[in-house]
Design an enzyme around this catalytic site. Structure first.
Site, PDB file in Angstrom:
ATOM      1  N   LYS A 276       0.891  -1.128  -0.031  1.00  0.00           N
ATOM      2  CA  LYS A 276      -0.078   0.142   0.024  1.00  0.00           C
ATOM      3  C   LYS A 276       0.817   1.350   0.172  1.00  0.00           C
ATOM      4  CE  LYS A 276      -3.973  -1.765   2.696  1.00  0.00           C
ATOM      5  NZ  LYS A 276      -4.979  -1.754   1.835  1.00  0.00           N
ATOM      6  N   ASP A 346      -2.978  -7.537  -1.913  1.00  0.00           N
ATOM      7  CA  ASP A 346      -3.608  -6.517  -0.999  1.00  0.00           C
ATOM      8  C   ASP A 346      -5.018  -6.960  -1.023  1.00  0.00           C
ATOM      9  OD1 ASP A 346      -4.108  -4.605   0.835  1.00  0.00           O
ATOM     10  OD2 ASP A 346      -3.762  -2.871  -0.915  1.00  0.00           O
ATOM     11  N   GLU A 348      -6.402  -9.624   0.351  1.00  0.00           N
ATOM     12  CA  GLU A 348      -6.087 -10.484   1.225  1.00  0.00           C
ATOM     13  C   GLU A 348      -7.305 -10.923   2.272  1.00  0.00           C
ATOM     14  OE1 GLU A 348      -5.779  -7.440   2.069  1.00  0.00           O
ATOM     15  OE2 GLU A 348      -6.445  -7.462   4.049  1.00  0.00           O
ATOM     16  N   ARG A 350     -10.248 -11.166   1.516  1.00  0.00           N
ATOM     17  CA  ARG A 350     -11.109 -12.585   1.080  1.00  0.00           C
ATOM     18  C   ARG A 350     -10.554 -13.930   0.983  1.00  0.00           C
ATOM     19  NH1 ARG A 350     -11.312  -9.161  -4.500  1.00  0.00           N
ATOM     20  NH2 ARG A 350     -11.141  -7.480  -2.821  1.00  0.00           N
TER      21      ARG A 350
HETATM   22  N1  BES Z   1      -8.104  -3.673   4.325  1.00  0.00           N
HETATM   23  C1  BES Z   1      -8.301  -3.175   3.051  1.00  0.00           C
HETATM   24  C2  BES Z   1      -9.671  -2.440   2.977  1.00  0.00           C
HETATM   25  C3  BES Z   1      -9.868  -1.148   3.623  1.00  0.00           C
HETATM   26  C4  BES Z   1      -9.431   0.023   2.964  1.00  0.00           C
HETATM   27  C5  BES Z   1     -10.167  -1.296   4.837  1.00  0.00           C
HETATM   28  C6  BES Z   1      -9.787   1.225   3.740  1.00  0.00           C
HETATM   29  C7  BES Z   1     -10.390   0.139   5.533  1.00  0.00           C
HETATM   30  C8  BES Z   1     -10.145   1.108   5.099  1.00  0.00           C
HETATM   31  C9  BES Z   1      -8.368  -4.310   1.901  1.00  0.00           C
HETATM   32  O1  BES Z   1      -7.525  -5.474   2.167  1.00  0.00           O
HETATM   33  C10 BES Z   1      -7.901  -3.978   0.665  1.00  0.00           C
HETATM   34  O2  BES Z   1      -6.492  -3.649   0.475  1.00  0.00           O
HETATM   35  N2  BES Z   1      -8.463  -3.829  -0.227  1.00  0.00           N
HETATM   36  C11 BES Z   1      -8.167  -3.709  -1.656  1.00  0.00           C
HETATM   37  C12 BES Z   1      -8.749  -4.644  -2.640  1.00  0.00           C
HETATM   38  C13 BES Z   1      -8.176  -4.412  -4.008  1.00  0.00           C
HETATM   39  C14 BES Z   1      -6.691  -4.706  -3.925  1.00  0.00           C
HETATM   40  C15 BES Z   1      -9.110  -5.023  -4.746  1.00  0.00           C
HETATM   41  C16 BES Z   1      -8.604  -2.142  -1.931  1.00  0.00           C
HETATM   42  O3  BES Z   1      -9.761  -1.874  -1.379  1.00  0.00           O
HETATM   43  O4  BES Z   1      -8.162  -1.139  -2.578  1.00  0.00           O
HETATM   44 ZN    ZN Z   2      -7.235  -5.835   4.558  1.00  0.00          ZN
HETATM   45 MN    MN Z   3      -5.530  -5.237   1.672  1.00  0.00          MN
END
Ligand code: BES
Ligand code: ZN
Ligand code: MN
Length: 498
Positions: A276, A346, A348, A350
């Site tokens: 990230k 990222d 992860e 799911r």
């Molecule tokens: N933990 C994040 C989602 C998240 C974002 C939680 C903001 C709380 C606040 C999740 O694991 C993630 O990184 N999701 C990605 C998915 C993408 C790579 C398909 C996302 O939302 O960008």
């Molecule tokens: Zn996450």
């Molecule tokens: Mn993530």
């Protein structure tokens, strides 16, 4: 933890000393108890002088009121009492929380001028609101309250004078457990990731045995034996070993099938090799908000001895970049036998839920499953911080969740699932990939989960927008809201208790 006021209920008249709060109706209408305190006219005079109209949540401090032995009287406006709903009582408790003596005892005369008596339920809702608003995460504030500590280490306490006191006392032992469950969830979400590792989280879940839950903790070896490879794949880049905690509360009939709640517990989400960006990454200590809600819920259900058989499963991992971390392009065989091409490490949440849902379904054959997860940033784009995303293969379950959300103000909004969306996670290299495209990100994540629940009625709550960095309200003053505990406690109470 912060100083949470202890609550008691009594039908006695309050002593004329110390700090006294009194509820007042519209246009400053006083109830029976209020009128007798106002014998000298001091309340009416003060209200008139201050133009106090008793609107909902408005307050008026009267310091050293003449003719009484009190230090201060706080008048608390109820507004039009015919407009008060369930949530009003929680919020009113939250509003008056800051008016209590932080070091000692306060009293509240709780009455609804011109109406029936305040019910036990209303009184305990208010009391729970008082406690939730008093919560703050100050474990690591070593300098805080230094001066006052020297003065007194006394705890705040609130005596609620209400005609339904004996019924309220009975109700309170359970409802206090629900408030405690919310605060447990908040503590877990607020706790930093260097402290709250998967192992530490599992320990805190294990502590629910004190309330009569049965808690099994699966370690890495046990999960390997069960072939939970998509979960273990996320964990493999971290120095902290993963855990899965299975919390059972058996308050229903022995023959009743259990209901199940499954939580995403990523104790920290760096994104892994698909790292990230740095800005705001600290928030990812809260990426276990789903697991925290499940743990808080199990606390609540056990504390109030809910008449239902409930299983809470929390999948606990840390997602780190490392020489041993999984790579984009890796193909993993999940516990279900279905293969997953990891195209973004990222995505992860799911992956760990896939094995957790499959295992829960297989082992417990629940009559339904609800998972909670801070799953996608896209749900913030769709719904902001006012509703959690609700996805379900079952209209009844979805309707019940919606109703519970309206009742508790932990609102959910239903989003679609369909074959056309499901197609977006097909890939030529494996049974599925772990990302869709840029569009409909929350939906493709839910479609992914659906492939691991079979025919079991299931709902997925995407709480990325509501569990952390959540909006402040009368009963939530901090960063972590504890979202989901009150919602699901209500779902269970209204629909599944025998
Ligand atoms: N933990 C994040 C989602 C998240 C974002 C939680 C903001 C709380 C606040 C999740 O694991 C993630 O990184 N999701 C990605 C998915 C993408 C790579 C398909 C996302 O939302 O960008
Ligand atoms: Zn996450
Ligand atoms: Mn993530």
């Amino acid at each position: 933890m912060s100083k949470i006021p202890s609550i008691s209920f009594t039908s006695a008249t309050p002593a004329a000393t110390g700090r006294l709060l009194i509820t007042v109706g519209k246009d400053g209408a006083l109830g029976t108890a209020g009128q007798s305190i106002d014998e000298s006219g001091v309340l009416s005079k003060a209200m008139k002088a201050a133009d106090f109209d008793g609107a909902f949540g408005k307050m008026l401090d009267i310091v050293t009121p003449h003719g009484t032995g009190l230090d201060v009287i706080v008048l608390v406006g109820l507004g039009d009492v015919s407009e008060l709903n369930e949530q009003s009582w929680w919020n009113l408790g939250g509003k008056m929380s800051g008016k209590l003596d932080g070091q000692g005892k306060s009293s509240l005369v709780l009455e609804m001028p011109g109406e029936d008596k305040v019910s036990a339920k209303q009184a305990t809702d208010l009391a729970a609101g008082v406690q939730l608003a008093a919560y703050s995460f100050d474990t690591y504030k070593t300098m805080k309250d230094d001066k006052r500590k020297k003065k007194s280490s006394a705890k705040p306490a609130l005596a609620i004078h209400v005609s339904s006191a004996s019924a309220a006392k009975k109700l309170w032992s359970g409802r206090e457990g629900v408030a405690a469950g919310v605060m447990l969830a908040r503590d877990l979400v607020n706790e930093p990731a260097n402290v709250l590792t998967p192992i530490e989280f599992a320990k805190r879940a294990k502590a629910l045995e004190k309330l009569g839950c049965k808690v099994d903790v699966l370690d890495e070896k046990a999960m390997k034996r069960l072939k939970m490879a998509t979960l273990l794949g996320v964990a493999q880049g971290s120095r902290s070993a993963p855990r899965m905690a299975i919390i059972e509360w058996k308050g229903g009939k022995a023959k009743d099938k259990p209901i199940a709640f499954v939580g995403k517990g990523v104790t920290f989400d760096t994104g892994g090799i698909s790292l990230k960006p740095g800005a705001g990454m600290g928030d990812m200590k809260g990426d276990m908000g789903g697991a925290a809600a499940v743990t808080g819920l199990m606390h609540a259900l056990a504390a109030r001895k809910a008449k239902a058989n409930v299983v809470g499963v929390i999948a606990l991992v840390e997602n780190m970049p490392d020489g041993n971390a999984q790579r984009p392009g890796d193909i993993i065989t999940s516990m279900s036998g279905q293969t997953v091409e990891i195209l973004n490490t990222d995505a992860e949440g799911r992956l760990i839920l896939a094995d957790a849902l499959w295992h829960t379904n297989k082992k417990f054959k629940p009559s339904f499953m609800v998972d909670l997860a801070t799953l996608t940033g896209a749900i913030l784009i769709a719904l902001g911080d006012q509703h959690a995303g609700l996805f379900s293969n079952d209209d009844t379950l979805a309707d019940n969740l919606f109703a519970a959300g309206q009742a508790t103000d932990e609102k959910v909004w239903r989003m679609p699932l369909s074959k056309a969306y499901d197609k977006l996670i097909d890939t030529k290299n494996a049974d599925m990939k772990n990302i869709g495209g840029r569009n409909a990100g929350s939906i493709t994540a839910a479609q992914f989960l659906q492939r691991f629940v079979g025919e079991t009625p299931w709902a997925h709550l995407d709480i990325a927008g509501t569990a952390l960095a959540s909006p402040k309200s009368d009963i939530n003053k901090g960063w972590a809201s504890g979202f989901g505990v009150r919602l699901l406690d209500r779902l269970v109470a209204d629909n599944y208790e025998s």
